[in-house]
Design an enzyme around this catalytic site. Structure first.
Site, PDB file in Angstrom:
ATOM      1  N   GLY A 104       0.829  -1.193   0.000  1.00 54.76           N
ATOM      2  CA  GLY A 104       0.000   0.000   0.000  1.00 54.76           C
ATOM      3  C   GLY A 104       0.864   1.243   0.000  1.00 54.76           C
ATOM      4  O   GLY A 104       2.086   1.195   0.178  1.00 54.76           O
ATOM      5  N   CYS A 105       0.218   2.387  -0.217  1.00 53.69           N
ATOM      6  CA  CYS A 105       0.970   3.643  -0.299  1.00 53.69           C
ATOM      7  C   CYS A 105       1.528   4.037   1.071  1.00 53.69           C
ATOM      8  O   CYS A 105       2.704   4.371   1.195  1.00 53.69           O
ATOM      9  CB  CYS A 105       0.102   4.743  -0.889  1.00 53.69           C
ATOM     10  SG  CYS A 105      -1.539   4.897  -0.151  1.00 53.69           S
ATOM     11  N   TYR A 106       0.692   3.994   2.103  1.00 56.30           N
ATOM     12  CA  TYR A 106       1.218   4.308   3.437  1.00 56.30           C
ATOM     13  C   TYR A 106       2.349   3.352   3.807  1.00 56.30           C
ATOM     14  O   TYR A 106       3.419   3.798   4.247  1.00 56.30           O
ATOM     15  CB  TYR A 106       0.108   4.246   4.488  1.00 56.30           C
ATOM     16  CG  TYR A 106      -0.883   5.387   4.467  1.00 56.30           C
ATOM     17  CD1 TYR A 106      -0.463   6.714   4.500  1.00 56.30           C
ATOM     18  CD2 TYR A 106      -2.252   5.138   4.450  1.00 56.30           C
ATOM     19  CE1 TYR A 106      -1.384   7.756   4.513  1.00 56.30           C
ATOM     20  CE2 TYR A 106      -3.178   6.178   4.464  1.00 56.30           C
ATOM     21  CZ  TYR A 106      -2.740   7.488   4.491  1.00 56.30           C
ATOM     22  OH  TYR A 106      -3.646   8.513   4.515  1.00 56.30           O
ATOM     23  N   SER A 157       5.695   4.197   2.318  1.00 56.54           N
ATOM     24  CA  SER A 157       6.321   5.403   2.878  1.00 56.54           C
ATOM     25  C   SER A 157       6.826   5.187   4.300  1.00 56.54           C
ATOM     26  O   SER A 157       7.643   5.952   4.798  1.00 56.54           O
ATOM     27  CB  SER A 157       5.311   6.561   2.867  1.00 56.54           C
ATOM     28  OG  SER A 157       4.355   6.416   3.906  1.00 56.54           O
TER      29      SER A 157
END
Lengths: 356, 356, 356, 356
Positions: free
Chosen positions: D165-167, D170
């Site tokens: 996922g994007c979170y 990061s």
């Protein structure tokens, strides 16, 4: 809408280029595009403010590209730059660009100027719109206006190219085919444009602070914005008569993009298919012009970051008027991308090189 | 620019009001303004979607106001509402508003409609622009157009007020004085408008998602937007001849605000002072019209959240054309604020009550 | 959540006030609020930059208010202002505010300072965080920290009120009740805040240009932002021990608003109802604190333009940690609104006067 | 920071790929990147909603690319797609992706899934966080987690890649090197993230309307956002113990980008150079990881439109805590770009192919 770029690419050679005044938004965008252009060797970038710093330091977004850690901003020195680079891009404020162009041209370099300095031929018009005498009047009329879709052939041989402004690009490309085909009433052209805030450049003024622009929109420069000078001169050249138009720009809260809406009175009744034919004939083979199908409207988000111009039109049977609409990215097709398109033409590279 | 509201306030009495269709942006803004209006008792708000919930639950931004924890949304029941409220605001989609207006008026209530249903008198025009027959044709022509600066006297006695659309408000107020004074060439009026996204209402459609609107701008509704119907009808009434205009709306990424730019050909040469006099005469005493001094341009941020309209004009000696510019908050002067201004007129309250 | 303001209003008298340094965003917001405050007579506004201009000219958004065409900006002259106004607001940069406060206080005026100059008691802390010696150390410790929810009584008698910063307001109001009730592990408080761009003031710097902030977000001031000094001093006073916290601010592309998220380790297990009780006890009667029901989250759009703070909390059973969240409008509850709330307290007016 | 991608490109062959569920933001971005990837032949894109339309019609921004006028969306048919494409990207909502993966894998295709369906190994965790049983539990544990910087070797041979996922991207990239080097106190990791609105996908819900998101920011999903499941599982695998962290996401008004701030308690004192060494060792040769020099902060505008992650860190001597900060484009490194990076690894292409 088939688009084919038929201009052959010139082998694997690289052209040495320099960018003078690379610290503004237009300069930054030029650097971005030049760094990924396979036929370009960027030998110098200049900026008084940033002299000594690397491109990676000044533009952190490019810092992953190896060249950016080596390439340093230098003080702008026309003589030296003219010896090191074959083609030089000027991304300077108007007035200053002209001063650099002269020695560079004398030294034999070819110059692509992104300022307003060489966009108009008339010293009188320049003074009228820019408020001071042209700094190098002997060069007026020596430049080719850098709209490849219109002046491709002249650009290919040009020593000095004057890249159009962002508003003029968005206005002239939709209008010129109609002027050429003599279907527009030239006495009654009205234009409204909307521009994102980067169009003002990296000007550090209160008017362009985030909190002044966000949730704000406003007309400005009414009734006599500077860009009128080049728009009207270009239209007049095409029409072979003096044309005066109405133009109202607006500042709108987004980063990039111009939307232009043009009102055209037709000289006689003309059917929709004929208008379509005029545009297909003018731009059907152009790699950067998209003629939008009937139900579509231009939207800046569809051209942001690209060198494209989207063009749409509608005939209004209630008023017998034609409404033209276009969208571009002001920093790309309205400035740096178009400059590189000109560069590709000047060097005989594929016109889309580095731009798609 | 001195502005004085001379209409006397009607004692300390409160008027019972209801809002039907209070869940959209216009309805929410109406509730906000009515809650702080000292002569208003808000007895009912309706919404099929939110029936049973309190205003505080539906609009958390108002939850600190005590009334909002008590007032609950109900199903819209015209008969019952007509008995409980003296004045009823309709913030419904067009078509649905008309159905509610009829029983309410029959029951003796006064109605302020914010939809398009009663803005035009002609059943034919309604069908042409809205694509279906008017649901209550017998009421057409019975409404007063709710522009207090123009129709104040009629509004004061009206049973049914049709509040103008947001675009029409921003267009008619600058234009009507010139039409009245017969200085505008009525055959050649062109209008460009820019609207923030709340102008589309709380429509849950892909086109209005954040990521579709942010960094986007686009013309739409060209060449025949629905609001043309009421704009042209109002202009025609004033001019006593049929007027057709050009109108191009654009969607722009901000929440609130409209910027309108109008191009007017003058019927004869007229000096700048005369234009100023026309506007001073028309609006010099109006509490919500600001006539901008020469060097200023309208900016939505100066009117956001207020019931003001800013109006500026420039004469272009190059084209002999007059450029009018205006800005409003589409949800306030373009909808809910103007409705309350009408309400104040209808009830004899100070016209600025609850609006400054 | 019933909220009643029980402080009685002081008759119909008006208080003469002046604003020194009224040209920034905080000053503009102060002027906006003071102009509509029924117990205020704004006798002077100062600005070196705008001296001689009217308020209407400098802030066109207020130009419909009659007073704004008469009131002119003047050069700041403490002696004269001290004679004309009873209460003086200082909306100056830190360092400069202190210099004005001294003569004003000596002249007998009461001062509400919106800078950081008097927010901390310790000269050492001031030097550590602001990088220079305090200009008027003799006044340190003489000010009352202007958080009415915490120091209402002291504020009512204060000669000098130091209004809290925007971040500190959003952090201290949620935290202090937990500190007071000794449920928080004071050694392990972490705070993340997000601020809209107006929080930087009307600073004309490249970092705050629209095109630099729009479509950008970034942490900054890590790890030692200046506001830590007052946050930690206030927490330490409350806890009677030295407290050090972690604080990370972020710049986010909107005009107004702060979102703060605070991580609190509990000293012992405590049920959700007890937390709710602590907040109800602390703020149940506060007119500007909204304790959000369980399913709600703070959102800047619900407090924009208001003096409210929204506070929510969640217990995380997976980590035994409490997460506090708050939102304010940085220019209102974070600056000008809170200053007026203090003013109301100092003058015995209803605390919500001019603020709801 | 020299970055060299040493993986050799595999000749001039093209790989046939298909995208299932290409109508959302992630799917659109995948199509954008695949269309310009020189080793890709995009043989099919599917969408129930758009079946029959060309890519040019659905995504007007790509309409200048010739292939987009020919390629039509089809109904998703796993069997047929499995025969036509060698590698298939699934850009479907979680739950639905798993159903497609099974027949595709059985048919011999390799699958790159961008949903959450295969990111976690534990059926129990899936149920806990996603609220229903995993639709194809027999595939759990068969996927490789698609973080090339961490699992490059496994990805190269994988049949099924689960893109993070994007979170998580990061968060994990800054954290994992510290976990691996055992310098972080694993019991005390706190994370705050800020996401642009495209992170919510093209969900047509009121919460994501422009007028609800613009001038708004808000925490959400506190305290137990779904992405915690994969973050914690990945951390636990690395640490070989069960790790629970704190995570608070916020929705912020910009299109693209994530900013993540991570608070790490160190297990023992460690100097700044050692931290730098850990990151240089982990990522010094990674083409998509930029380790920011000391004075720089991550900013979403520096990574927007790219597959880069910017990572910065600060040691806070006041709290003995390390603050990690990162930024990515949620649609590129947080989704589609990373998927293509995995694809390049799987096929032995240069890892940056189509991504720089």
């Amino acid at each position: 809408m088939s688009k084919t770029a038929k201009i052959a690419a010139a082998g694997g050679t690289k052209t040495k280029v320099a960018v003078i005044g690379a610290s503004g938004y237009v300069g930054e965008e030029l650097v971005r595009l030049l760094l990924r252009h396979q036929h370009v060797e960027l030998v110098a970038v200049t900026s008084r403010q940033f002299a000594g710093k690397t491109v990676a330091e000044v533009f952190p977004r490019f810092s992953h590209l190896e060249k950016t850690s080596e390439l340093r901003f230098s003080e702008p020195d026309p003589e030296q730059l003219g010896q090191r680079a074959e083609i030089i891009f000027l991304a300077l404020p108007h007035g200053r660009a002209a001063e650099f162009a002269k020695p560079l041209l004398q030294g034999g370099a070819r110059v692509i100027d992104l300022s307003a300095d060489f966009r108009i031929e008339s010293a009188k018009t320049y003074r009228e719109f820019y408020g001071h005498d042209h700094p190098v009047p002997e060069l007026l009329g020596k430049a080719v206006y850098g709209l490849p879709e219109i002046y491709r052939k002249k650009i290919s041989d040009a020593k000095l190219v004057a890249c159009p402004g962002c508003y003029p690009t968005s206005i002239l490309l939709p209008l010129l085919p109609l002027v050429r085909e003599k279907v527009a009433n030239l006495a009654r052209i009205l234009v409204t444009s909307l521009s994102g805030v980067s169009g003002a450049g990296r000007k550090i003024e209160a008017d362009y602070l985030f909190a002044e622009c966000n949730e704000s929109m406003r007309p400005y420069g009414v009734p006599k914005h500077r860009h009128l000078s080049e728009i009207e001169e270009q239209l007049s050249v095409f029409a072979r008569e003096k044309i005066t138009i109405q133009f109202t720009p607006h500042l709108v809260p987004l980063n990039r993009g111009i939307i232009t809406t043009i009102y055209v009175d037709l000289v006689e009744k003309i059917d929709a298919d004929s208008i379509t034919s005029i545009y297909e004939k003018a731009y059907g083979e152009e790699p950067f012009v998209r003629l939008l199908a009937d139900e579509l409207f231009p939207d800046t988000k569809n051209v942001a970051g690209t060198n494209l111009i989207d063009v749409a039109w509608r005939f209004d049977p209630r008023t017998d008027r034609l409404i033209l609409m276009s969208s571009i990215d002001n920093l790309v097709k309205g400035a740096s991308g178009q400059a590189i398109q000109c560069f590709n033409v000047m060097r005989g590279y594929r016109e889309t090189e580095g731009l798609l």
